[in-house]
Design an enzyme around this catalytic site. Structure first.
Site, PDB file in Angstrom:
ATOM      1  N   GLU A  69      -3.287  10.119   4.802  1.00 25.15           N
ATOM      2  CA  GLU A  69      -4.048   9.879   5.473  1.00 25.15           C
ATOM      3  C   GLU A  69      -4.483  10.891   5.924  1.00 25.15           C
ATOM      4  O   GLU A  69      -4.002  11.529   6.636  1.00 25.15           O
ATOM      5  CB  GLU A  69      -4.244   8.001   6.764  1.00 25.15           C
TER       6      GLU A  69
ATOM      7  N   GLU B 274       0.871  -1.037  -0.360  1.00 23.02           N
ATOM      8  CA  GLU B 274       0.025   0.127  -0.285  1.00 23.02           C
ATOM      9  C   GLU B 274       0.916   1.575   0.107  1.00 23.02           C
ATOM     10  O   GLU B 274       1.945   1.467   1.086  1.00 23.02           O
ATOM     11  CB  GLU B 274      -0.518  -0.123   1.064  1.00 23.02           C
TER      12      GLU B 274
END
Length: 242
Positions: A170, A166
């Site tokens: 965020e 990944e």
């Protein structure tokens, strides 16, 4: 709001006929397996959900479409579809909701992802995934994050669910002044590698342009066309772990 290319990287694996899907065998009428259940719609057969190794055959899962240069304009219908109506054609929907019930929708020329309070008091959010896979490229999105509540995290992700790799941005609800950058591999969530962006105007009230540039040699995170982090392969490669 515009999005370039894809927010998720996908991979399919090979298998043999007759694999078990939980405690059952998927048949020709419901050939695709997800978490022990068989069906034939997009929630089961789309490549980002379908378990090829547990389905009737590897060919039961729909083909993975590959990334092309593109822009998703969410004032146009072909940019988004609910997964219940998706038939596997990426030209008909560039992004789809991943779950039902879906808390994602097009409104006011934008894509809105909502967090809904359930009867048990817990929140149920939304996940939207691209219908094309990416192997290196540049992904850009104009985003306004959703909440300043503690415990609420929004994210913009390039991910391979099969491998657990990944690259992401965020937004942590209690910090609307920055965005976090992360990278993980094989589902090892090492938060020590997180780096925050420089200070931004309130991300819950203002749109910013977030960009991930991914090449074989490096990953670059940028906000509003200003790179703030570079991770180079030469500095992170572990020959033993590969």
């Amino acid at each position: 709001t515009t999005l370039l290319c894809l927010i998720s990287a996908l991979a399919l694996s090979s298998t043999v006929l007759g694999a078990k899907c939980g405690n059952q065998d998927c048949g020709k009428d419901t050939p695709c397996c997800v978490k022990g259940f068989c069906n034939r719609n997009a929630m089961y057969c789309a490549p980002f959900n379908c378990e090829a190794e547990n389905s009737l055959s590897p060919q039961s899962c729909w083909n993975t479409a590959h990334c092309v240069d593109d822009v998703a304009d969410f004032s146009h219908a072909e940019s988004f579809a609910q997964i219940a109506s998706y038939k596997g054609n990426p030209r008909a929907a560039k992004y789809v909701s991943k779950f039902e019930p879906s808390n994602a929708r097009q409104a006011n020329g934008q894509l809105e992802l909502q967090l809904v309070k359930q009867a048990d008091g817990k929140g149920f959010g939304a996940v939207v995934i691209g219908t094309r896979a990416i192997q290196y490229g540049t992904v850009t999105a104009d985003i306004r994050s959703g909440s300043t509540s503690g415990g609420v995290v929004s994210s913009f992700i390039i991910r391979n669910d099969k491998a657990g790799d990944e690259i992401d941005f965020e937004w942590v609800g209690q910090d609307p002044a920055t965005v976090q950058s992360n990278y993980y591999w094989r589902n090892q969530l090492d938060y020590t590698k997180m780096v925050r962006s420089p200070a931004l105007t309130d991300t819950t009230k203002n749109y910013h342009r977030y960009q991930i540039q991914w090449t074989p040699e490096e990953i670059v995170w940028a906000v509003d066309s200003k790179p703030f982090r570079v991770v180079r392969r030469s500095e992170t490669w572990d020959p033993a772990a590969k």
